[in-house]
Enzyme design. Structure first.
Site, PDB file in Angstrom:
ATOM      1  N   ASP A  94     -11.982  -9.406   4.385  1.00 36.91           N
ATOM      2  CA  ASP A  94     -13.284  -9.276   3.721  1.00 36.91           C
ATOM      3  C   ASP A  94     -13.933 -10.645   3.517  1.00 36.91           C
ATOM      4  O   ASP A  94     -15.140 -10.809   3.718  1.00 36.91           O
ATOM      5  CB  ASP A  94     -13.150  -8.586   2.353  1.00 36.91           C
ATOM      6  CG  ASP A  94     -13.505  -7.106   2.420  1.00 36.91           C
ATOM      7  OD1 ASP A  94     -13.308  -6.500   3.491  1.00 36.91           O
ATOM      8  OD2 ASP A  94     -13.991  -6.566   1.406  1.00 36.91           O
ATOM      9  N   TYR A 114       0.825  -1.213   0.000  1.00 39.89           N
ATOM     10  CA  TYR A 114       0.000   0.000   0.000  1.00 39.89           C
ATOM     11  C   TYR A 114       0.855   1.257   0.000  1.00 39.89           C
ATOM     12  O   TYR A 114       0.484   2.274  -0.587  1.00 39.89           O
ATOM     13  CB  TYR A 114      -0.914   0.036   1.235  1.00 39.89           C
ATOM     14  CG  TYR A 114      -2.239  -0.664   1.060  1.00 39.89           C
ATOM     15  CD1 TYR A 114      -2.296  -1.969   0.584  1.00 39.89           C
ATOM     16  CD2 TYR A 114      -3.428  -0.027   1.392  1.00 39.89           C
ATOM     17  CE1 TYR A 114      -3.509  -2.616   0.450  1.00 39.89           C
ATOM     18  CE2 TYR A 114      -4.654  -0.668   1.259  1.00 39.89           C
ATOM     19  CZ  TYR A 114      -4.682  -1.959   0.794  1.00 39.89           C
ATOM     20  OH  TYR A 114      -5.885  -2.592   0.664  1.00 39.89           O
ATOM     21  N   ASP A 136      -2.605 -18.084  -0.188  1.00 41.52           N
ATOM     22  CA  ASP A 136      -3.601 -18.775  -1.019  1.00 41.52           C
ATOM     23  C   ASP A 136      -4.263 -19.901  -0.235  1.00 41.52           C
ATOM     24  O   ASP A 136      -5.484 -20.082  -0.261  1.00 41.52           O
ATOM     25  CB  ASP A 136      -2.973 -19.275  -2.342  1.00 41.52           C
ATOM     26  CG  ASP A 136      -1.661 -20.035  -2.142  1.00 41.52           C
ATOM     27  OD1 ASP A 136      -1.115 -20.037  -1.006  1.00 41.52           O
ATOM     28  OD2 ASP A 136      -1.178 -20.627  -3.123  1.00 41.52           O
ATOM     29  N   ASP A 165      -6.201  -7.161   3.994  1.00 42.52           N
ATOM     30  CA  ASP A 165      -7.346  -6.517   3.364  1.00 42.52           C
ATOM     31  C   ASP A 165      -8.254  -7.561   2.735  1.00 42.52           C
ATOM     32  O   ASP A 165      -9.464  -7.608   2.985  1.00 42.52           O
ATOM     33  CB  ASP A 165      -6.848  -5.531   2.293  1.00 42.52           C
ATOM     34  CG  ASP A 165      -7.992  -4.870   1.550  1.00 42.52           C
ATOM     35  OD1 ASP A 165      -8.946  -4.439   2.228  1.00 42.52           O
ATOM     36  OD2 ASP A 165      -7.938  -4.792   0.309  1.00 42.52           O
ATOM     37  N   LYS A 187       3.523 -15.111   1.920  1.00 41.14           N
ATOM     38  CA  LYS A 187       3.702 -15.788   0.630  1.00 41.14           C
ATOM     39  C   LYS A 187       5.201 -16.033   0.474  1.00 41.14           C
ATOM     40  O   LYS A 187       5.846 -15.586  -0.478  1.00 41.14           O
ATOM     41  CB  LYS A 187       3.124 -14.894  -0.489  1.00 41.14           C
ATOM     42  CG  LYS A 187       3.065 -15.524  -1.872  1.00 41.14           C
ATOM     43  CD  LYS A 187       2.041 -16.636  -2.015  1.00 41.14           C
ATOM     44  CE  LYS A 187       2.158 -17.299  -3.375  1.00 41.14           C
ATOM     45  NZ  LYS A 187       1.305 -18.500  -3.487  1.00 41.14           N
TER      46      LYS A 187
END
Ligand code: IPM
Ligand code: MN
Length: 357
Positions: A250, A142, A222, A246, A190
């Site tokens: 959600d 970000y 993942d 993020d 990751k």
């Protein structure tokens, strides 16, 4: 005295904010704690009134407060502005950066009476769901530099970067939280592809030596996405970087059945915090007094807990909400047609919750 900067924002923001303040006033009475509210514009309404989503005066109001109670920002009216002027990006990201709100806490909890509202079949969540995300909020892709678009707009570039101190401080808070819960942290990265994830994993593994009473697991992002919709009960505290947090939060939020139920806290080293619902402005139902105010009220509870150290009052609010749901009261988003539930308006829900406190 507690000084609160109140930034209702757009859409359903103002009407759900009113309910949060109603509940805070009740808490104020019960615990003999005075709150001073200073209102300021943010988001689309600030663009309309002042030409920018985050006016300097709003930042000053926040600087003079102990905490920010934030509604939500954005809506179709401002959707076609250039990205940096859009309410979400132009207000939230600078606020996070300005106040160094590196720690985003997102509790994902299913209230028992709402089990059937989950997007998962009940057999996948036999014991309900109680997960807390610790999302790093002021670093990663970000904010990493360089971040640019080429002059001919054919190439866009972002930089995903994490350094040890950034990973260390968010991980500490996650471990601390886990100690008060079921002592289990899952770190999501990751590391099979990304260099910054390798540093992430090494840093948290090293820190874990100080927290050997807590179980630490690592998971690739993942796989974590898959596990969240397959067997979410395996998670307790999840700690992860900005973008992974993020996306995963959600997905996890939907497991609870409604975005209208979920609060979040974004705090810095000195416990200053910005407290906001996870859901958006819901422009389609704004101004109709039908939105679910619970996420906003729960955000106020998090504010009491993390900034004002009023854990008992926070629990009062959470218990009041559980009790009201147990009694069958529902706003439209969580209401089952044809059931014997009692459909209530935004302000009635606020009244019911405060009456229980
Ligand atoms: C969130 C939002 C923000 C984010 C956007 C609006 C900038 O999606 O708080 O999760 O991506 O962090
Ligand atoms: Mn998001």
């Amino acid at each position: 005295m507690g000084k609160i900067a109140v930034l209702p924002g757009d859409g359903i923001g103002p009407e759900v904010m009113q309910q949060a303040i109603k509940v805070l006033n009740k808490v104020s009475e019960k615990y003999k704690k005075t709150f001073e509210y200073t209102f300021a514009d943010v988001g689309g309404i600030a663009i309309d009134n002042h030409g920018t989503p985050l006016p300097d005066d709003t930042v000053k109001t926040c600087e003079n407060a102990d905490a920010i109670l934030f509604g939500s920002v954005g809506g179709p009216k401002w959707e076609n502005l250039p990205p940096e002027q859009q309410p979400e990006r132009g207000a939230l990201l600078p606020l996070r950066a300005h106040f160094k709100l590196f720690c985003n806490i997102r509790p994902i909890k299913i209230f028992n009476p709402l089990k059937s509202a989950s997007s998962l079949k009940e057999e996948y969540i036999p014991n309900g769901l109680d997960i807390v995300f610790f999302r790093e909020l002021t670093g990663g892709i970000y904010f990493g530099q360089p971040k640019e678009i080429s002059a001919d707009r054919t190439v866009g570039k972002d930089t995903m970067i994490y350094s040890k101190p950034e990973i260390d401080r968010i991980s500490r808070l996650a471990f601390d939280a886990a100690r008060l819960r079921s002592k289990k942290v899952t770190s999501v990265d990751k590391a099979n592809v990304l260099m910054n994830s390798i540093v992430w994993r090494e840093t948290i593994t090293e820190l874990h030596k100080e927290y050997s009473d807590v179980e630490l697991g690592h998971m690739y992002v993942d796989n974590a996405a898959m596990q969240l919709v397959r067997n979410p009960s395996q998670f307790d505290v999840i700690v992860t970087g900005n973008m992974f947090g993020d996306i995963l939060s959600d997905a996890a939020a939907m497991l609870t059945g409604s975005l209208g139920m979920l609060p979040s806290a974004s705090i810095n080293e000195s416990k200053f915090g910005l407290y906001e619902p996870i859901g958006g402005t819901a422009p389609d139902i704004a101004g109709q007094n039908i939105a679910n105010p619970i996420a906003q009220v729960l955000s106020a509870a998090l504010m009491l807990r993390y900034t004002f150290g009023m854990d008992e009052a926070a629990c009062d609010i959470e218990n009041a909400i559980e009790a009201i749901l147990e009694e069958g009261y529902r706003t439209g988003d969580i209401y089952n047609k044809g059931s014997d539930q009692k459909l209530v308006k935004t302000d009635e829900m606020g009244d019911l919750i405060s009456a229980k406190i």
